[in-house]
Design an enzyme around this catalytic site. Structure first.
Site, PDB file in Angstrom:
ATOM      1  N   ALA A   1       0.959  -1.194  -0.031  1.00 19.61           N
ATOM      2  CA  ALA A   1       0.108   0.179  -0.101  1.00 19.61           C
ATOM      3  C   ALA A   1       0.865   1.339   0.032  1.00 19.61           C
ATOM      4  O   ALA A   1       0.363   2.125  -0.796  1.00 19.61           O
ATOM      5  CB  ALA A   1      -0.882   0.162   1.361  1.00 19.61           C
ATOM      6  N   ASP A   2       1.932   1.230   0.857  1.00 26.32           N
ATOM      7  CA  ASP A   2       2.744   2.505   0.970  1.00 26.32           C
ATOM      8  C   ASP A   2       3.227   3.071  -0.633  1.00 26.32           C
ATOM      9  O   ASP A   2       3.566   4.193  -0.628  1.00 26.32           O
ATOM     10  CB  ASP A   2       3.945   2.206   1.594  1.00 26.32           C
ATOM     11  CG  ASP A   2       3.738   1.113   2.990  1.00 26.32           C
ATOM     12  OD1 ASP A   2       2.902   0.584   2.910  1.00 26.32           O
ATOM     13  OD2 ASP A   2       4.595   1.307   3.729  1.00 26.32           O
ATOM     14  N   ALA A   3       3.581   2.002  -1.277  1.00 29.57           N
ATOM     15  CA  ALA A   3       4.006   2.406  -2.785  1.00 29.57           C
ATOM     16  C   ALA A   3       3.165   3.434  -3.291  1.00 29.57           C
ATOM     17  O   ALA A   3       3.396   4.318  -4.318  1.00 29.57           O
ATOM     18  CB  ALA A   3       4.030   1.296  -3.616  1.00 29.57           C
TER      19      ALA A   3
END
Length: 365
Positions: free
Chosen positions: A154-156
């Protein structure tokens, strides 16, 4: 005598945590606390253990450039410029890894301000190569190659997409937009939970459950996605058809963000099991406040519903700022829920706070 000493020590302790900053929704108050937080971080940057081109600092630099642009605080720009010059405006080492292009967001902003092509060339070269030579690995965190080369967590969705959106707008080259859309949508299809309108951090987390039996939706992981969406949308032309996809996702997420806010105004490290982590997580909370403020300012979110959410959230954030400008309750680098105390801080949380302050400053008339 002993009782007097205890009372004295208690009063000293209270004074250390006395709230110096006002959470009133006034530009002067917002400027005071954001300037203090930025100054504290700049003065303590030499103590940061992360590499200057790491994603952690990339998020900080993006907050610094935004606050510098909104407030006119040139110190924030000078801070980022000094680092960019030291490293020749390069990205970090891993060509395909979303984390290692994150610093490009701030370097693009520096180019927009100063017009020096040296600030733009390395990020453009990196992004163009990746977009024209996309990885064929599976978009899975459990795949040895896909974990590094695809947007498989998700961070990407904060780290890389705003770079590609900006370069598409700046160059008009569809290669940036097409790559971003394809990679982003595949990540959404992999990690987005339609029932809750929230994201699993990665495919390893999908079967995991919290102590109360709830699905594991990591606070900061969802904060990364929610804050990344405004950065993408703002970097796309008004007439770009792709904007609608990102706007619709933002509005859906906003309702989930609203529902998971705690009574005290904060968000916790586990969005569906807040009682197991009974303290704020302020990198998450700051990203949530940033997104809500942006949604209100751009009229994607109803004022009647979301203004109270923002006011409570900002009040909670400001309460966590120490008298010297240090921002507390920031979970260390991780990939799952974990508590962090008042003295816990890190650069990405500061970047998130400055993004939130910047957007709130623009929102206030």
């Amino acid at each position: 005598m002993k009782k007097i000493l205890v009372l004295f020590l208690f009063s000293v302790g209270c004074s250390l945590y006395a709230q110096q900053f006002s959470a009133d929704m006034k530009k002067t108050d917002i400027m005071k606390v954001c300037d203090a937080v930025a100054k504290w971080q700049i003065n303590h940057q030499k103590e940061v253990k992360h590499h200057p081109l790491d994603w952690t600092n990339g998020a900080l630099y993006r907050g610094m450039t935004e606050w510098g642009k909104v407030s006119g605080n040139e110190t924030c720009y000078d801070f980022v410029r000094e680092i960019g010059e030291k490293y020749n405006w390069n990205m970090w080492d891993r060509v395909y890894h979303a984390d290692d292009i994150c610093v490009g967001q701030a370097f693009i902003e520096m180019y927009r301000k100063l017009g020096d092509k040296r600030m733009l060339q390395p990020v453009m070269e990196r992004a163009y190569y990746v977009a024209t030579h996309p990885s064929k690995a599976p978009l899975l965190k459990t795949d040895a190659v896909g974990t590094l080369e695809r947007w498989s967590w998700a961070d990407a969705l904060f780290m890389a997409p705003p770079v590609y959106a900006a370069l598409y707008t700046m160059t008009g080259d569809d290669v940036y937009l097409n790559y971003m859309n394809s990679e982003y949508k595949e990540c959404v299809d992999s990690l987005y939970d339609e029932e809750y309108s929230l994201f699993y951090r990665d495919n390893k987390r999908i079967p995991m459950r919290e102590k109360n039996g709830a699905k594991q939706f990591w606070g900061r992981g969802n904060g990364w996605v929610f804050a990344g969406l405004p950065l993408i949308i703002d970097n796309l032309p008004i007439d770009c058809d792709s904007r609608n996809y990102y706007i619709q996702l933002f509005v859906k997420m906003a309702e989930a963000v609203r529902k998971t806010q705690c009574e005290g105004g904060d968000w916790r490290t586990s969005l569906l099991d807040p009682d197991s982590y009974d303290m704020p997580e302020n990198s998450c909370s700051a990203f949530m406040c940033y997104g809500i403020a942006w949604g209100l300012r751009n009229e994607y979110l109803a004022k009647r519903t979301y203004k109270p959410v923002l006011e409570k959230g900002w009040k909670s954030l400001v309460k966590a700022v120490h008298t010297d400008g240090k921002l507390g309750y920031i979970q260390p680098v991780g990939a799952a829920p974990k508590a962090a105390g008042r003295d816990a801080t890190d650069v990405y949380g500061v970047g998130a706070f400055l993004l939130a302050g910047s957007e709130l400053y623009k929102l206030i008339k």
